[in-house]
Design an enzyme around this catalytic site. Structure first.
Site, short mmCIF file in Angstrom:
data_model
loop_
_atom_site.label_atom_id
_atom_site.label_comp_id
_atom_site.label_asym_id
_atom_site.label_seq_id
_atom_site.Cartn_x
_atom_site.Cartn_y
_atom_site.Cartn_z
N CYS A 8 0.82 -1.20 0.00
CA CYS A 8 0.00 0.00 0.00
C CYS A 8 0.86 1.26 0.00
O CYS A 8 2.08 1.20 0.03
CB CYS A 8 -0.90 0.01 1.23
SG CYS A 8 -1.81 -1.52 1.49
N CYS A 227 13.09 -3.90 1.85
CA CYS A 227 12.59 -4.79 0.79
C CYS A 227 13.26 -4.49 -0.55
O CYS A 227 13.18 -3.37 -1.07
CB CYS A 227 11.09 -4.63 0.66
SG CYS A 227 10.35 -5.56 -0.70
N SER A 274 7.82 -0.41 -14.96
CA SER A 274 8.96 -0.37 -14.05
C SER A 274 10.22 -0.99 -14.64
O SER A 274 11.33 -0.72 -14.16
CB SER A 274 8.60 -1.08 -12.73
OG SER A 274 8.07 -2.37 -12.98
N ASP A 337 11.17 -6.80 -14.86
CA ASP A 337 11.79 -6.68 -13.54
C ASP A 337 11.68 -7.95 -12.73
O ASP A 337 12.52 -8.23 -11.88
CB ASP A 337 11.19 -5.50 -12.76
CG ASP A 337 9.67 -5.49 -12.85
OD1 ASP A 337 9.04 -6.45 -12.34
OD2 ASP A 337 9.11 -4.56 -13.44
N CYS A 373 6.20 -14.35 0.70
CA CYS A 373 6.58 -13.16 1.46
C CYS A 373 5.62 -13.01 2.63
O CYS A 373 4.41 -13.12 2.45
CB CYS A 373 6.51 -11.92 0.57
SG CYS A 373 6.81 -10.38 1.48
N CYS A 422 16.17 -6.94 2.33
CA CYS A 422 15.43 -8.18 2.56
C CYS A 422 15.40 -8.97 1.26
O CYS A 422 14.95 -8.47 0.23
CB CYS A 422 14.01 -7.90 3.03
SG CYS A 422 13.03 -9.42 3.25
#
Length: 447
Positions: A8, A227, A274, A337, A373, A422
């Site tokens: 979010c 992350c 992206s 990606d 995750c 991470c």
């Protein structure tokens, strides 16, 4: 099962333009959540909230949002089979409102909650009912909560508390826009609204903002593990996370991909949006020209995190157009990606072949996603991941591609430019405070 995972965006403001800035800030964070949006503010000594389903402009009408000196907002990705207004954020009880990005991995140990955001609200309400301050309550929450949280809490006592978990999984930034103090998931939103960045909220830091003061206190310290996916996929390319440029990191991902995982091709084609900088880095290093041969439809949404497979496939049908003139008769190096479930990639490969591509070689600017995750991204089951089918050759067969190659974990770390990342979804090593039975976690977090 429980809805406990979401990726979010949060935005909050204190100042004369608070609610207007929060509304505009949420629109600039729309890439982080496209299922629902909401804003909470203070009016008549109480916290009020308006929220709705869809994009910010669909979910919220500025005319329904009161003017206030304090406000927080939220854009959300759903991770259940349906999206409901009840699950949209912020959540409030009239005295406080909570806007949250992340996953509280251990929330289920404290009771039955339909979302971990409900757990946060319940915990803070319990602390406040004992006469504690909001700041003290936030410190207590940081002590007990495990997992990822970049969190804004609005109090009817005219204060906002912003906090980032001790490992800093998710980004959070403080800034100034005119006479207003603001907090945002990404600095790009602050800059685009004409503001300046004061600094990043440090892992384990609590920031208290009132009418007259901004007080920062670092209350917890653990090794930082931000992350990696924030750099690879989620954040806007014009953002910086803890001082490291997302765009520059993506360029370097592509450069290393071309250097260490070359492909014999005639053109490099990025999967918008992206992966464009990754493809650009690949093209520059390989000397293979880049063609924008995939056209993303204006209304398209990010598909891998849609709440159901049926919904994902529905989105994919109208997600991309193909420029046949650029593809016909070419060996295509298709750069993306990441591959999560593989729905998008398989459809793209078939579309490129139908457009006349002679070969399609897939190159991925991240390692293979092999594990669930539990820190806020929606791929909770290993069986859902395309990596479940086997090695790169098996994945290429599954996707109808001539070849597939990924970056290694070491190459990704080198490209991003920080070791404090991470990498759990690539390695299965979870940087959590507590010890968990991972098979039990998967059942708890499954939709």
């Amino acid at each position: 099962m429980m809805n406990v995972k979401e990726h979010c965006g949060v935005f909050g403001a204190v100042g004369p333009d608070s609610t207007k800035l929060t509304f505009e800030g949420l629109k600039l964070l729309q890439h982080r959540g496209q299922e629902s949006a909401g804003i909470s503010w203070i009016e008549g000594g109480k916290v009020l909230t308006r929220k709705g389903l869809g994009l910010v402009g669909e979910a919220l009408d500025p005319k329904d949002i009161g003017e206030s000196f304090f406000s927080i907002g939220h854009v959300r990705y759903s991770t259940t089979g349906s999206t409901t207004l009840q699950e949209a954020q912020p959540l409030d009880d009239g005295s406080i409102a909570v806007s949250f990005n992340g996953t509280i991995t251990n929330h289920f140990r404290y009771g039955r909650f339909s979302t971990d955001t409900e757990f946060i609200l319940s915990f803070l309400r319990g602390q406040l009912s004992q006469g504690r301050s909001l700041e003290s309550s936030a410190k207590a929450f940081m002590d007990v909560a495990d997992g990822a949280f970049s969190l804004l809490v609005l109090s009817s006592r005219e204060e906002i508390v912003a906090m980032r978990d001790p490992r800093g999984f998710r980004p959070l930034v403080i800034g100034e826009i005119g006479e207003n103090k603001v907090v945002s998931s990404e600095d790009s939103a602050i800059k685009q609204l004409g503001g300046r960045v004061i600094g990043f909220v440090h892992p384990g830091e609590i920031v208290k903002i009132t009418r007259d003061n901004l007080i920062r206190e670092r209350v917890s310290s653990l090794p930082t593990t931000t992350c990696a996916f924030e750099y690879i996929y989620f954040s806007r390319a014009d953002s910086e996370i803890d001082g490291i440029s997302v765009y520059a990191s993506r360029i370097r991902l592509g450069e290393l991909l071309a250097r260490n995982h070359p492909a014999r091709g005639d053109i490099v084609v990025p999967v918008p949006d992206s992966s464009r900088p990754i493809a650009l880095g690949f093209s520059r290093t390989s000397g293979i020209p880049m063609e924008e041969a995939l056209v993303r439809t204006v209304s398209s949404k990010r598909s891998f995190i849609m709440p159901s497979n049926e919904k994902r496939n529905e989105v994919l049908k109208e997600k991309f157009g193909v420029v046949e003139w650029a593809i016909r008769g070419k060996r295509v190096v298709l750069v993306d990606d990441s591959i999560v479930r593989g729905n998008t990639m398989k459809r793209l490969v078939n579309s490129l072949r139908n457009a006349g591509a002679n070969e399609v070689h897939i190159r991925i600017g991240s390692p293979m996603i092999r594990f669930p995750c539990y820190m806020g991204i929606d791929f909770p089951r290993r069986s859902e991941l395309v990596a479940n089918v086997g090695d790169e050759r098996a994945i290429a067969r599954e996707l109808n591609a001539d070849s597939v190659e990924y970056l290694s974990v070491e190459e990704m770390v080198q490209a991003i430019g920080r070791t404090t990342l991470c990498k759990a979804c690539f390695t299965g090593e979870y940087p959590l405070k507590g010890k968990y039975d991972l098979s039990s976690l998967e059942s708890v977090f499954a939709r």
